[in-house]
Design an enzyme around this catalytic site. Structure first.
Site, PDB file in Angstrom:
ATOM      1  CG  HIS A 127      -4.045   4.498  39.241  1.00 28.53           C
ATOM      2  ND1 HIS A 127      -3.639   5.810  39.093  1.00 28.53           N
ATOM      3  CD2 HIS A 127      -2.934   3.739  39.036  1.00 28.53           C
ATOM      4  CE1 HIS A 127      -2.353   5.830  38.799  1.00 28.53           C
ATOM      5  NE2 HIS A 127      -1.900   4.591  38.770  1.00 28.53           N
ATOM      6  CG  ASN A 184       0.036   8.866  36.805  1.00 29.92           C
ATOM      7  OD1 ASN A 184       0.951   9.087  37.593  1.00 29.92           O
ATOM      8  ND2 ASN A 184      -0.442   7.645  36.597  1.00 29.92           N
ATOM      9  CB  SER A 203      -0.854   4.532  35.374  1.00 31.44           C
ATOM     10  OG  SER A 203      -0.219   4.209  34.151  1.00 31.44           O
ATOM     11  CD  GLU A 217      -5.678   8.933  40.313  1.00 33.80           C
ATOM     12  OE1 GLU A 217      -5.647  10.162  40.177  1.00 33.80           O
ATOM     13  OE2 GLU A 217      -5.175   8.139  39.482  1.00 33.80           O
TER      14      GLU A 217
END
Length: 282
Positions: free
Chosen positions: A139, A189, A118, A151
């Site tokens: 991801h 994130n 992440s 991702e």
């Protein structure tokens, strides 16, 4: 892509979800973990997830049974040697992931190694691999069977062919792939976790209660869940780890982890998985 087996390394929450969507797409899955008990637990969770799809008429009982027959559990990395793609979903620890990538890259010179990290550097993971051009970030987001984004993170060494293959795999799973450069926290994130961190500062400073902070964001920004409830779902330890990666990667004080977040992790209040985080869970 052809229908060779896909390996999944790590049978925790993310590994379970990734394995489930692979199975429902018709793939053979080799699920690896160091602990046999975790593999058994993961199989039970996957079965529950597939059964929920049957209840919602999104999957037939025959398809559920067929999916489970395509799940192979193993505690041997060597069992993944024939996989065309291996998706690593181990705990977010750089030393652990780097060792896994060294070991996995030695299994098969043609395998694509995709990490579900992440926030950690894909370029560093590629650097320890025998074939760095075949390393890429893939991801997924929790819960994997529900959220459609993947991702796809390109390391400095990642080849175009590798990106094309994992984007095709994401599409096969019904996911939307978004191309992201290798940068701390990637895109989602880097935006999301600082918001959670700021919500923790609001709570620490007594600006509002956890319930009111979450309610304000749900009603004021039309988010489906508030930032503190989301932190509990993600895991406060994971949120803290991502903030530390952002702080280390950018050296910017705006990414300083909230002291309250640190204390809660130290206390073992990790969110839903521990029964207590910013909210209490039965």
């Amino acid at each position: 892509m052809d229908k060779q087996a896909i390996g999944v390394v790590g049978a925790g929450t993310m590994g379970q979800g990734i394995a489930q969507v692979l199975l429902t797409s018709g793939r053979q899955v080799k699920l690896y973990d160091v602990a046999e008990t975790q593999l058994e637990r993961a199989e039970g969770k996957i079965d529950q997830g597939l059964s929920r799809l049957v209840e919602k008429d999104k999957l037939s009982e025959e398809e559920r049974s067929s999916a489970l027959t395509r799940l192979d559990k193993t505690t041997s990395l060597e069992a993944l040697s024939e996989c065309e793609v291996i998706i690593e979903a181990a705990p977010e620890q750089s030393e652990l992931k780097e060792k896994l990538f060294r070991d996995l890259s030695a299994l098969n010179q043609d395998v694509i190694l995709a990490s579900n990290t992440s926030s950690l550097s894909l370029t560093r993971l590629a650097a320890v691999s025998e074939h760095p051009e075949r390393v890429v970030g893939m991801h997924f987001f929790n819960p994997v069977p529900v959220l459609n984004l993947v991702e796809v993170i390109r390391a400095e060494q990642t080849s175009d062919a590798t990106v094309v293959k994992v984007e095709a795999l994401a599409g096969e799973l019904g996911k939307t792939a978004v191309a992201i450069a290798d940068s701390p926290g990637f895109a989602v994130n880097r935006l999301l976790v600082p918001m959670i961190n700021e919500a923790a500062f609001l709570l620490q400073e007594g600006v509002a209660s956890a319930e009111d902070i979450d309610q304000a964001i749900k009603l004021g920004a039309a988010h489906p869940m508030g930032p503190l409830a989301l932190a509990d779902l993600i895991g406060l330890d994971v949120c803290l780890s991502i903030m530390e990666v952002l702080q280390d990667g950018f050296g910017d004080p705006k990414y300083r982890p909230c002291p309250l977040l640190k204390r809660m992790v130290d206390a073992g209040y990790l969110g839903r998985k521990s029964g207590r985080g910013f909210h209490i869970y039965e």
